[in-house]
Design a protein around this motif. Structure first.
Motif, PDB file in Angstrom:
ATOM      1  N   ALA A 162      49.507  59.672   1.939  1.00  0.00           N
ATOM      2  CA  ALA A 162      49.363  61.117   2.108  1.00  0.00           C
ATOM      3  C   ALA A 162      49.624  61.781   0.761  1.00  0.00           C
ATOM      4  CB  ALA A 162      50.347  61.621   3.150  1.00  0.00           C
ATOM      5  N   VAL A 163      48.901  62.840   0.475  1.00  0.00           N
ATOM      6  CA  VAL A 163      49.049  63.555  -0.796  1.00  0.00           C
ATOM      7  C   VAL A 163      49.496  64.984  -0.499  1.00  0.00           C
ATOM      8  CG1 VAL A 163      47.884  64.399  -2.868  1.00  0.00           C
ATOM      9  CG2 VAL A 163      47.314  62.139  -1.949  1.00  0.00           C
ATOM     10  N   VAL A 164      50.604  65.373  -1.118  1.00  0.00           N
ATOM     11  CA  VAL A 164      51.131  66.732  -0.984  1.00  0.00           C
ATOM     12  C   VAL A 164      51.086  67.382  -2.360  1.00  0.00           C
ATOM     13  CG1 VAL A 164      53.107  68.154  -0.325  1.00  0.00           C
ATOM     14  CG2 VAL A 164      52.647  66.022   0.900  1.00  0.00           C
ATOM     15  N   ALA A 165      50.458  68.537  -2.468  1.00  0.00           N
ATOM     16  CA  ALA A 165      50.281  69.178  -3.769  1.00  0.00           C
ATOM     17  C   ALA A 165      50.674  70.639  -3.700  1.00  0.00           C
ATOM     18  CB  ALA A 165      48.830  69.049  -4.240  1.00  0.00           C
ATOM     19  N   VAL A 166      51.254  71.133  -4.771  1.00  0.00           N
ATOM     20  CA  VAL A 166      51.651  72.538  -4.864  1.00  0.00           C
ATOM     21  C   VAL A 166      51.005  73.177  -6.081  1.00  0.00           C
ATOM     22  CG1 VAL A 166      53.851  72.145  -3.683  1.00  0.00           C
ATOM     23  CG2 VAL A 166      53.741  71.987  -6.170  1.00  0.00           C
ATOM     24  N   SER A 167      50.668  74.442  -5.952  1.00  0.00           N
ATOM     25  CA  SER A 167      50.187  75.251  -7.065  1.00  0.00           C
ATOM     26  C   SER A 167      49.045  74.558  -7.813  1.00  0.00           C
ATOM     27  CB  SER A 167      51.362  75.578  -8.000  1.00  0.00           C
ATOM     28  OG  SER A 167      50.980  76.496  -8.997  1.00  0.00           O
ATOM     29  N   GLU A 168      49.200  74.392  -9.124  1.00  0.00           N
ATOM     30  CA  GLU A 168      48.143  73.796  -9.944  1.00  0.00           C
ATOM     31  C   GLU A 168      47.842  72.361  -9.555  1.00  0.00           C
ATOM     32  OE1 GLU A 168      47.350  71.257 -13.643  1.00  0.00           O
ATOM     33  OE2 GLU A 168      49.369  71.880 -13.102  1.00  0.00           O
ATOM     34  N   GLY A 169      48.782  71.709  -8.859  1.00  0.00           N
ATOM     35  CA  GLY A 169      48.509  70.358  -8.385  1.00  0.00           C
ATOM     36  C   GLY A 169      47.472  70.325  -7.285  1.00  0.00           C
ATOM     37  N   GLY A 170      47.227  71.462  -6.631  1.00  0.00           N
ATOM     38  CA  GLY A 170      46.266  71.524  -5.541  1.00  0.00           C
ATOM     39  C   GLY A 170      44.858  71.124  -5.948  1.00  0.00           C
ATOM     40  N   ILE A 217      35.577  66.502   1.202  1.00  0.00           N
ATOM     41  CA  ILE A 217      36.926  66.031   1.532  1.00  0.00           C
ATOM     42  C   ILE A 217      36.965  65.697   3.017  1.00  0.00           C
ATOM     43  CG2 ILE A 217      39.365  66.656   1.682  1.00  0.00           C
ATOM     44  CD1 ILE A 217      38.969  68.441  -0.754  1.00  0.00           C
ATOM     45  N   THR A 218      37.299  64.456   3.325  1.00  0.00           N
ATOM     46  CA  THR A 218      37.293  64.003   4.715  1.00  0.00           C
ATOM     47  C   THR A 218      38.690  63.838   5.303  1.00  0.00           C
ATOM     48  OG1 THR A 218      37.199  61.697   3.962  1.00  0.00           O
ATOM     49  CG2 THR A 218      35.097  62.807   4.391  1.00  0.00           C
ATOM     50  N   ALA A 219      39.718  63.835   4.480  1.00  0.00           N
ATOM     51  CA  ALA A 219      41.079  63.629   4.976  1.00  0.00           C
ATOM     52  C   ALA A 219      41.540  64.831   5.797  1.00  0.00           C
ATOM     53  CB  ALA A 219      42.040  63.411   3.809  1.00  0.00           C
ATOM     54  N   PRO A 220      42.287  64.613   6.879  1.00  0.00           N
ATOM     55  CA  PRO A 220      42.889  65.744   7.601  1.00  0.00           C
ATOM     56  C   PRO A 220      43.730  66.575   6.637  1.00  0.00           C
ATOM     57  CG  PRO A 220      43.167  63.690   8.819  1.00  0.00           C
ATOM     58  CD  PRO A 220      42.646  63.307   7.474  1.00  0.00           C
ATOM     59  N   THR A 221      43.504  67.876   6.622  1.00  0.00           N
ATOM     60  CA  THR A 221      44.099  68.731   5.585  1.00  0.00           C
ATOM     61  C   THR A 221      44.872  69.882   6.200  1.00  0.00           C
ATOM     62  OG1 THR A 221      42.273  68.194   4.079  1.00  0.00           O
ATOM     63  CG2 THR A 221      43.609  70.126   3.542  1.00  0.00           C
ATOM     64  N   LEU A 222      46.071  70.105   5.658  1.00  0.00           N
ATOM     65  CA  LEU A 222      46.904  71.236   6.043  1.00  0.00           C
ATOM     66  C   LEU A 222      47.055  72.143   4.825  1.00  0.00           C
ATOM     67  CD1 LEU A 222      48.918  72.749   7.932  1.00  0.00           C
ATOM     68  CD2 LEU A 222      50.706  71.240   7.021  1.00  0.00           C
ATOM     69  N   VAL A 223      46.722  73.426   4.990  1.00  0.00           N
ATOM     70  CA  VAL A 223      46.833  74.398   3.903  1.00  0.00           C
ATOM     71  C   VAL A 223      47.912  75.403   4.264  1.00  0.00           C
ATOM     72  CG1 VAL A 223      45.652  76.173   2.552  1.00  0.00           C
ATOM     73  CG2 VAL A 223      44.409  74.128   3.292  1.00  0.00           C
ATOM     74  N   MET A 224      48.894  75.564   3.384  1.00  0.00           N
ATOM     75  CA  MET A 224      49.988  76.512   3.605  1.00  0.00           C
ATOM     76  C   MET A 224      50.048  77.481   2.433  1.00  0.00           C
ATOM     77  SD  MET A 224      52.989  74.011   5.088  1.00  0.00           S
ATOM     78  CE  MET A 224      52.982  72.952   3.632  1.00  0.00           C
TER      79      MET A 224
END
Length: 298
Positions: free
Chosen positions: A168-176, A273-280
């Motif tokens: 799983a990949v979790v990214a914040v800000s510029e990492g998005g 992008i095919t991975a299940p994605t959560l955007v917060m």
């Protein structure tokens, strides 16, 4: 009193101290850190206290754990072409790769409240891999911050160094944008994607970009990120942020990053992008506005 009374946790302490792995059954250094940190937390909360055990014995044992080298997890390096990418691999569980935001420092993050509040809870149930992108923190700075594709390859390098086939990949800000590009390029390696406080592209004018660069370069190292990239801080957190700024990037390099980040645009890859994605997103974020966050969701 017998030794077992004074040091009731000596065996656990010895089994968790960082050392050269004696055999393949020994837990990796990252797992040792996670186990040791939870042990110290239990000691502080009193959940490991035994009847008849002096209170100071638990405190002394906790101190011995730190002396034994369990104060920080081990930082290692992955190869991304000619560059060395610093990373840490901590915990045991579902693999999660955290892609940091604007700047980072894998070792100092544990001293920053906003980062520590995310990292330590994750390590309790996941195998958390954190890293510094090229040009920042403990990673190589010799070739600057690189392009979008270059920085995305830092994620691939860390995956390979940790022998991750899928995570799983979790990214914040510029990492998005980097995480979204990685998920589109290597769909078989991303099980889930979580994007927080990020964007697909920016709409800053050339004049605004230059003003932003000058502002960062002039005040870098004083806690300028407080109130901009990090919210709800106080005097203590601002001092910690100032230290993070100085250790993670130079003023010239942060100016280069500011201009480079303004050019990021991943709108063209969202559809693959095919991975299940959560955007917060935080609607009150003064830097990454909610509208770009809705664009990511869309």
């Amino acid at each position: 009193p017998p030794r077992s009374t004074l040091f009731p946790y000596t065996t656990l302490f010895r089994s968790n101290r960082p050392a050269v792995r004696a055999d393949r059954r020994s837990p990796p250094p990252g797992r040792q850190w996670a186990q040791g940190r939870q042990h110290r937390l239990d000691l502080r909360q009193g959940s490991l206290t035994r009847p008849g055990t002096p209170t100071w014995a638990a405190v002394l044992d906790c101190a011995l754990c730190k002396i034994g080298g369990m104060g920080l997890p081990e930082t290692r390096y992955a190869k991304a072409g000619r560059l060395d990418i610093a990373y840490q691999d901590v915990g045991d569980g579902v693999p999660v790769v955290w892609v940091p935001g604007f700047v980072s420092h894998v070792e100092l993050h544990r001293e920053i409240p906003y980062a520590r509040g995310f990292i330590e809870p994750m390590e309790r149930f996941a195998r958390l891999i954190t890293f510094d992108k090229r040009g920042t923190g403990l990673s190589d700075r010799s070739l600057g911050v690189g392009t979008l594709e270059d920085r995305m390859d830092d994620i691939r390098a860390v995956y390979d160094a940790c022998r991750l086939e899928r995570a799983a990949v979790v990214a914040v800000s510029e990492g998005g944008p980097l995480a979204m590009m990685f998920a589109a390029t290597f769909p078989e390696r991303v099980s889930h994607l979580v994007i927080y406080g990020s964007y697909t592209h920016t709409t800053l004018s050339p004049e605004t970009r230059l003003m932003w660069r000058a502002h960062l370069e002039e005040r870098w190292g004083t806690g300028v990120m407080d109130g901009l990239i990090v919210q709800h801080g106080d005097a203590t957190s601002r001092a910690a942020l100032a230290r993070l700024e100085r250790y993670s990037c130079t003023p010239r390099m942060v100016g280069e990053k500011a201009l480079s980040d303004a050019d990021l645009d991943v709108r063209s890859v969202l559809g693959v992008i095919t991975a299940p994605t959560l955007v917060m997103h935080n609607v009150g974020d003064p830097t990454a506005r909610a509208a770009p966050g809705r664009a990511v969701r869309g």
